[in-house]
Design a protein around this motif. Sequence first.
Motif, mmCIF file in Angstrom:
data_model
loop_
_atom_site.group_PDB
_atom_site.id
_atom_site.type_symbol
_atom_site.label_atom_id
_atom_site.label_comp_id
_atom_site.label_asym_id
_atom_site.label_seq_id
_atom_site.Cartn_x
_atom_site.Cartn_y
_atom_site.Cartn_z
ATOM 1 N N ILE A 75 68.332 16.213 17.639
ATOM 2 C CA ILE A 75 67.959 16.003 19.042
ATOM 3 C C ILE A 75 67.187 17.208 19.557
ATOM 4 O O ILE A 75 67.590 18.358 19.371
ATOM 5 C CB ILE A 75 69.206 15.774 19.921
ATOM 6 C CG1 ILE A 75 69.953 14.524 19.475
ATOM 7 C CG2 ILE A 75 68.836 15.700 21.403
ATOM 8 C CD1 ILE A 75 69.173 13.234 19.624
ATOM 9 N N SER A 76 66.079 16.931 20.226
ATOM 10 C CA SER A 76 65.284 17.987 20.856
ATOM 11 C C SER A 76 64.750 17.455 22.182
ATOM 12 O O SER A 76 65.141 16.381 22.642
ATOM 13 C CB SER A 76 64.128 18.415 19.954
ATOM 14 O OG SER A 76 63.508 19.584 20.456
ATOM 15 N N LEU A 77 63.874 18.223 22.780
ATOM 16 C CA LEU A 77 63.202 17.840 24.018
ATOM 17 C C LEU A 77 61.732 17.599 23.705
ATOM 18 O O LEU A 77 61.128 18.352 22.935
ATOM 19 C CB LEU A 77 63.327 18.935 25.069
ATOM 20 C CG LEU A 77 64.742 19.310 25.476
ATOM 21 C CD1 LEU A 77 64.729 20.551 26.365
ATOM 22 C CD2 LEU A 77 65.410 18.158 26.199
ATOM 23 N N VAL A 78 61.160 16.576 24.305
ATOM 24 C CA VAL A 78 59.757 16.260 24.055
ATOM 25 C C VAL A 78 58.853 17.377 24.561
ATOM 26 O O VAL A 78 57.917 17.780 23.885
ATOM 27 C CB VAL A 78 59.380 14.902 24.695
ATOM 28 C CG1 VAL A 78 57.891 14.638 24.546
ATOM 29 C CG2 VAL A 78 60.188 13.778 24.055
ATOM 30 N N ASN A 79 59.130 17.892 25.724
ATOM 31 C CA ASN A 79 58.298 18.955 26.306
ATOM 32 C C ASN A 79 59.120 20.243 26.366
ATOM 33 O O ASN A 79 59.611 20.636 27.401
ATOM 34 C CB ASN A 79 57.807 18.568 27.698
ATOM 35 C CG ASN A 79 58.957 18.368 28.661
ATOM 36 O OD1 ASN A 79 60.031 17.902 28.284
ATOM 37 N ND2 ASN A 79 58.768 18.733 29.913
ATOM 38 N N THR A 80 59.236 20.875 25.238
ATOM 39 C CA THR A 80 60.077 22.068 25.206
ATOM 40 C C THR A 80 59.248 23.337 25.176
ATOM 41 O O THR A 80 58.304 23.415 24.403
ATOM 42 C CB THR A 80 61.048 22.013 24.007
ATOM 43 O OG1 THR A 80 61.900 23.142 24.065
ATOM 44 C CG2 THR A 80 60.365 21.948 22.685
ATOM 45 N N PRO A 81 59.512 24.319 26.002
ATOM 46 C CA PRO A 81 60.473 24.197 27.093
ATOM 47 C C PRO A 81 59.870 23.461 28.281
ATOM 48 O O PRO A 81 58.690 23.598 28.567
ATOM 49 C CB PRO A 81 60.798 25.642 27.454
ATOM 50 C CG PRO A 81 59.551 26.399 27.128
ATOM 51 C CD PRO A 81 58.941 25.688 25.935
ATOM 52 N N GLY A 82 60.694 22.707 28.956
ATOM 53 C CA GLY A 82 60.271 22.083 30.208
ATOM 54 C C GLY A 82 60.272 23.136 31.303
ATOM 55 O O GLY A 82 61.172 23.980 31.351
ATOM 56 N N THR A 83 59.274 23.112 32.153
ATOM 57 C CA THR A 83 59.150 24.118 33.210
ATOM 58 C C THR A 83 59.520 23.528 34.559
ATOM 59 O O THR A 83 59.013 22.463 34.933
ATOM 60 C CB THR A 83 57.709 24.664 33.267
ATOM 61 O OG1 THR A 83 57.373 25.201 31.987
ATOM 62 C CG2 THR A 83 57.561 25.727 34.335
ATOM 63 N N VAL A 84 60.391 24.220 35.281
ATOM 64 C CA VAL A 84 60.769 23.843 36.643
ATOM 65 C C VAL A 84 60.208 24.918 37.564
ATOM 66 O O VAL A 84 60.641 26.073 37.538
ATOM 67 C CB VAL A 84 62.303 23.749 36.809
ATOM 68 C CG1 VAL A 84 62.655 23.323 38.221
ATOM 69 C CG2 VAL A 84 62.909 22.806 35.778
ATOM 70 N N ASP A 85 59.213 24.554 38.369
ATOM 71 C CA ASP A 85 58.598 25.495 39.296
ATOM 72 C C ASP A 85 59.496 25.742 40.500
ATOM 73 O O ASP A 85 60.336 24.905 40.841
ATOM 74 C CB ASP A 85 57.243 24.960 39.770
ATOM 75 C CG ASP A 85 56.231 24.906 38.644
ATOM 76 O OD1 ASP A 85 56.076 25.919 37.938
ATOM 77 O OD2 ASP A 85 55.599 23.848 38.465
ATOM 78 N N ALA A 86 59.282 26.869 41.155
ATOM 79 C CA ALA A 86 60.103 27.253 42.304
ATOM 80 C C ALA A 86 60.045 26.226 43.432
ATOM 81 O O ALA A 86 61.029 26.037 44.151
ATOM 82 C CB ALA A 86 59.681 28.625 42.817
ATOM 83 N N ALA A 87 58.951 25.524 43.586
ATOM 84 C CA ALA A 87 58.798 24.572 44.692
ATOM 85 C C ALA A 87 59.448 23.215 44.408
ATOM 86 O O ALA A 87 59.612 22.410 45.324
ATOM 87 C CB ALA A 87 57.319 24.361 45.006
ATOM 88 N N TYR A 88 59.832 22.945 43.167
ATOM 89 C CA TYR A 88 60.383 21.628 42.819
ATOM 90 C C TYR A 88 61.797 21.479 43.370
ATOM 91 O O TYR A 88 62.640 22.348 43.194
ATOM 92 C CB TYR A 88 60.389 21.442 41.300
ATOM 93 C CG TYR A 88 60.919 20.085 40.884
ATOM 94 C CD1 TYR A 88 60.190 18.931 41.127
ATOM 95 C CD2 TYR A 88 62.149 19.965 40.269
ATOM 96 C CE1 TYR A 88 60.671 17.680 40.756
ATOM 97 C CE2 TYR A 88 62.642 18.729 39.884
ATOM 98 C CZ TYR A 88 61.897 17.589 40.140
ATOM 99 O OH TYR A 88 62.383 16.366 39.774
ATOM 100 N N ARG A 89 62.056 20.362 44.029
ATOM 101 C CA ARG A 89 63.372 20.121 44.633
ATOM 102 C C ARG A 89 64.019 18.823 44.162
ATOM 103 O O ARG A 89 65.080 18.450 44.634
ATOM 104 C CB ARG A 89 63.266 20.096 46.175
ATOM 105 C CG ARG A 89 62.842 21.422 46.792
ATOM 106 C CD ARG A 89 63.894 22.490 46.534
ATOM 107 N NE ARG A 89 63.583 23.744 47.187
ATOM 108 C CZ ARG A 89 62.952 24.757 46.608
ATOM 109 N NH1 ARG A 89 62.545 24.652 45.350
ATOM 110 N NH2 ARG A 89 62.711 25.868 47.268
ATOM 111 N N GLY A 90 63.411 18.128 43.230
ATOM 112 C CA GLY A 90 63.968 16.868 42.754
ATOM 113 C C GLY A 90 65.065 17.079 41.722
ATOM 114 O O GLY A 90 65.410 18.206 41.355
ATOM 115 N N GLU A 91 65.596 15.955 41.252
ATOM 116 C CA GLU A 91 66.646 16.008 40.235
ATOM 117 C C GLU A 91 66.087 16.547 38.916
ATOM 118 O O GLU A 91 65.010 16.139 38.476
ATOM 119 C CB GLU A 91 67.234 14.617 40.006
ATOM 120 C CG GLU A 91 68.343 14.594 38.977
ATOM 121 C CD GLU A 91 69.016 13.241 38.849
ATOM 122 O OE1 GLU A 91 70.097 13.182 38.237
ATOM 123 O OE2 GLU A 91 68.469 12.227 39.371
#
Length: 128
Positions: A75-91
């Motif tokens: 098991i892996s992640l398709v977009n590794t590493p996934g990036t979460v920007d400071a402005a993102y507020r979703g799940e």
Amino acid sequence: MKPTVKVLITKLDSEMATPSYAKPGDAGFDLRTRIDLTLAPGERALAPTGLAIALPDGYAAFVHPRSGLAIKHGISLVNTPGTVDAAYRGELACILINHDLTNEVSFKKGDRIAQLVIQEVEEADFIE
């Protein structure tokens, strides 16, 4: 003692555990799936975590695969590493992929699926 950054969280599912580091000095904390899911060989799926975060400006979070899931189940992640920007507020959600050629892999709600590393990031001035 190393300074810490304050990260606001919202649990979108009250049954999910509050994030925490497993051991002192760990770089990342575990992300868990808020749904049951099964991945057939070669299949990918979006696994929501039931968690939203608010990072301060100047920080980003990076979603990394769990090495135990990689070696034991492929098991892996398709977009590794996934990036979460400071402005993102979703799940927060993880795009899991099953690289195993023959076996499906199942996850139950609350299973650890990835890890999140929070880092300070620089902003660039692009000069031509």
